[in-house]
Design a protein around this motif. Structure first.
Motif, PDB file in Angstrom:
ATOM      1  N   UNK A 166      -1.541  16.642 -29.941  1.00  0.00           N
ATOM      2  CA  UNK A 166      -1.115  16.283 -31.295  1.00  0.00           C
ATOM      3  C   UNK A 166      -1.921  15.092 -31.801  1.00  0.00           C
ATOM      4  N   UNK A 167      -2.125  14.094 -30.928  1.00  0.00           N
ATOM      5  CA  UNK A 167      -2.856  12.875 -31.274  1.00  0.00           C
ATOM      6  C   UNK A 167      -4.109  12.809 -30.403  1.00  0.00           C
ATOM      7  N   UNK A 168      -5.234  13.189 -30.973  1.00  0.00           N
ATOM      8  CA  UNK A 168      -6.474  13.353 -30.209  1.00  0.00           C
ATOM      9  C   UNK A 168      -6.935  12.094 -29.487  1.00  0.00           C
ATOM     10  N   UNK A 169      -6.674  10.924 -30.057  1.00  0.00           N
ATOM     11  CA  UNK A 169      -7.174   9.688 -29.444  1.00  0.00           C
ATOM     12  C   UNK A 169      -6.180   9.069 -28.469  1.00  0.00           C
ATOM     13  N   UNK A 170      -5.087   9.776 -28.157  1.00  0.00           N
ATOM     14  CA  UNK A 170      -4.061   9.256 -27.259  1.00  0.00           C
ATOM     15  C   UNK A 170      -4.008  10.084 -25.977  1.00  0.00           C
ATOM     16  N   UNK A 171      -3.178   9.653 -25.057  1.00  0.00           N
ATOM     17  CA  UNK A 171      -3.048  10.292 -23.762  1.00  0.00           C
ATOM     18  C   UNK A 171      -1.631  10.825 -23.616  1.00  0.00           C
ATOM     19  N   UNK A 172      -1.509  12.028 -23.123  1.00  0.00           N
ATOM     20  CA  UNK A 172      -0.205  12.618 -22.851  1.00  0.00           C
ATOM     21  C   UNK A 172       0.208  12.367 -21.412  1.00  0.00           C
ATOM     22  N   UNK A 173       1.485  12.546 -21.136  1.00  0.00           N
ATOM     23  CA  UNK A 173       2.018  12.309 -19.799  1.00  0.00           C
ATOM     24  C   UNK A 173       1.312  13.175 -18.756  1.00  0.00           C
ATOM     25  N   UNK A 174       1.014  14.417 -19.104  1.00  0.00           N
ATOM     26  CA  UNK A 174       0.342  15.301 -18.139  1.00  0.00           C
ATOM     27  C   UNK A 174      -1.052  14.778 -17.789  1.00  0.00           C
ATOM     28  N   UNK A 175      -1.755  14.240 -18.774  1.00  0.00           N
ATOM     29  CA  UNK A 175      -3.071  13.650 -18.497  1.00  0.00           C
ATOM     30  C   UNK A 175      -2.929  12.419 -17.610  1.00  0.00           C
ATOM     31  N   UNK A 176      -1.921  11.603 -17.915  1.00  0.00           N
ATOM     32  CA  UNK A 176      -1.685  10.388 -17.140  1.00  0.00           C
ATOM     33  C   UNK A 176      -1.377  10.723 -15.684  1.00  0.00           C
ATOM     34  N   UNK A 177      -0.493  11.712 -15.452  1.00  0.00           N
ATOM     35  CA  UNK A 177      -0.157  12.070 -14.070  1.00  0.00           C
ATOM     36  C   UNK A 177      -1.364  12.651 -13.346  1.00  0.00           C
ATOM     37  N   UNK A 178      -2.196  13.403 -14.055  1.00  0.00           N
ATOM     38  CA  UNK A 178      -3.406  13.956 -13.441  1.00  0.00           C
ATOM     39  C   UNK A 178      -4.337  12.827 -13.030  1.00  0.00           C
ATOM     40  N   UNK A 179      -4.466  11.822 -13.889  1.00  0.00           N
ATOM     41  CA  UNK A 179      -5.341  10.682 -13.608  1.00  0.00           C
ATOM     42  C   UNK A 179      -4.787   9.824 -12.472  1.00  0.00           C
TER      43      UNK A 179
END
Length: 171
Positions: A108-121
């Motif tokens: 939804x917000x291209x310049x932000x990070x979602x929880x799934x991305x954070x957990x992957x990282x």
């Protein structure tokens, strides 16, 4: 055509408007229909659901900050003052949903990070977030007795350079 999983989810969701303190966890591999089943059941049953949103500034923040940002997001979204009790307010809904707007806000917000991305990282370090959530739940257990929660999860584990997916749908 409605699937057996959808009918089962619909049956479970029917209890949400009649009772409190339920925790429903919908798990499955990406693309198995978790989201469409959840949102369709909510619409069909005309449930009053609050969907938690989480927008993270980067992948490189710790679990405490993710939890703090989640609580700030809920407070801001519901326009609650710092003195108002979040749990009491959330009890007014048939359910509180942790799904797409929580996990995949980067879509939804291209310049932000979602929880799934954070957990992957973060990998296994992200488990600290879940431990914080469990601690807060136990600490405020009486406040949660009037709240139904619906959690959507696609659990993946990276092992040997490949993502391993738990392909179970559990309601």
């Amino acid at each position: 055509m409605a699937t057996q999983s959808y009918h089962h989810l619909l049956e479970v969701f029917q209890e949400l408007s009649n009772g409190n303190g339920h925790i429903i966890h919908v798990m499955g591999a990406p693309g198995t229909g978790k989201s469409i089943n959840i949102y369709s059941a909510i619409k069909e049953l005309e449930l009053n659901v609050y969907e938690v949103k989480l927008i993270l500034p980067s992948s490189d923040i710790n679990s405490k900050d993710v939890f703090r940002l989640m609580m700030e997001s809920i407070r801001e979204d519901l326009k609650l003052s710092p003195s108002e009790d979040i749990l009491s307010y959330l009890g007014n809904f048939d359910a509180v949903l942790f799904a797409d707007q929580f996990h995949d806000s980067q879509l939804i917000f291209e310049d932000k990070v979602g929880f799934s991305q954070w957990t992957d990282y973060k990998g296994f370090q992200s488990l600290n977030f879940y431990l914080i959530c469990i601690y807060e739940y136990l600490k405020h257990k009486n406040g949660f007795k009037d709240i139904n929660m619906v959690l959507q999860t696609a659990w993946r584990v990276r092992r040997g350079g490949k993502k391993r997916i738990f392909s179970l749908i559990w309601v």
